[in-house]
Design an enzyme around this catalytic site. Sequence first.
Site, PDB file in Angstrom:
ATOM      1  CE  LYS A  54      -3.828  -2.234   2.397  1.00  0.00           C
ATOM      2  NZ  LYS A  54      -4.375  -2.641   3.696  1.00  0.00           N
ATOM      3  CD  GLN A  98      -3.770  -4.493   6.672  1.00  0.00           C
ATOM      4  OE1 GLN A  98      -3.798  -3.502   5.952  1.00  0.00           O
ATOM      5  NE2 GLN A  98      -4.211  -5.666   6.271  1.00  0.00           N
ATOM      6  CG  ASP A 121     -10.190  -0.160   5.034  1.00  0.00           C
ATOM      7  OD1 ASP A 121      -9.996  -0.643   3.910  1.00  0.00           O
ATOM      8  OD2 ASP A 121      -9.441  -0.349   6.011  1.00  0.00           O
TER       9      ASP A 121
HETATM   10  N1  GUN Z   1      -7.166  -6.773   6.141  1.00  0.00           N
HETATM   11  C1  GUN Z   1      -7.499  -7.530   5.075  1.00  0.00           C
HETATM   12  N2  GUN Z   1      -8.170  -6.797   4.166  1.00  0.00           N
HETATM   13  C2  GUN Z   1      -8.259  -5.552   4.665  1.00  0.00           C
HETATM   14  C3  GUN Z   1      -8.824  -4.344   4.182  1.00  0.00           C
HETATM   15  O1  GUN Z   1      -9.405  -4.257   3.091  1.00  0.00           O
HETATM   16  N3  GUN Z   1      -8.676  -3.271   4.992  1.00  0.00           N
HETATM   17  C4  GUN Z   1      -8.065  -3.330   6.193  1.00  0.00           C
HETATM   18  N4  GUN Z   1      -8.001  -2.223   6.924  1.00  0.00           N
HETATM   19  N5  GUN Z   1      -7.527  -4.426   6.680  1.00  0.00           N
HETATM   20  C5  GUN Z   1      -7.624  -5.530   5.912  1.00  0.00           C
END
Ligand code: GUN
Length: 300
Positions: A54, A98, A121
């Site tokens: 990311k 996350q 998100d």
């Molecule tokens: N962990 C796995 N997929 C995601 C996601 O799309 N967003 C976040 N914040 N954590 C994750």
Amino acid sequence: MTAQIIDGKAFAATVREKVAGHVARLKADHGITPGLAVVLVGEDPASQVYVRSKGKQTVEAGMNSYEHKLSADTAEQDLLALIQQLNADPAVHGILVQLPLPKHLNEDLVINAIDPAKDVDGFHISNVGLLGTGQKSMVPCTPLGCLMMLRDYHGSLSGMDAVVIGRSNIVGKPMAQLLLGDSCTVTIAHSRTKDLPEVVRRADIVVAAVGRPQMVPGDWIKPGATVIDVGINRIDAPEKGEGKTRLVGDVDFDSAVQVAGAITPVPGGVGPMTIACLLANTVTACCRANGLPEPEGLTA
Ligand code: GUN
């Protein structure tokens, strides 16, 4: 005839290019650089890989990336204090915590502490409600990526029968809301659904998001249907050598590709679209925060 393969890797590259173009214009015309803060608590190896990816793609799109790595035993109050600080920081337009978080931290409490306008998100309860009522919101990245691919392939989705397999808050439920918003007739199927094969056979669009390797065989698919495979499952691959593994989706690709009209592969389908949509959401949040028009083609 075999299905058309929907190339998520190539599509994600075009989304990232669009994002980079918007970022360049925001900088040149307004002196604004979008910023994304990613918070990682603990040392989960898969999460570390995602967060690194990311950060890299954020910078490649011309945006600022702020990474906050906290130890696994971080107190809830300290994490909440960091989120308050990011909420108040005008250089931060998007905040992503996350998941999963270590067990002693209350995920709902933490997510709902994020300013909904910065919740890239789309997990904050306000964004969930706004999406459910058809109002402007931040939309979860994976379902947004699936929607973009479906719109690109079909144009209008109006009147199509869509079946979403899986009812998670991250994928299944928001996916169903987005398809409903595009005027599909939507069924949400799950582990207790009676006669799942029959339900899936009705669908013009199948979105599989259950996390069970190859559970949807080709003979469940209506000939010509569009299949979006959200699953990313690692299975043993003895044919590649002892101890080797490979990634497969929730759909049995080899049989489904013989029946479907179009299908996303795993890997190289939905996966690359998720981070591309995270970048898109960050630009969207930045434009909204500054009262500027939203980037076209990057929102639901
Ligand atoms: N962990 C796995 N997929 C995601 C996601 O799309 N967003 C976040 N914040 N954590 C994750």
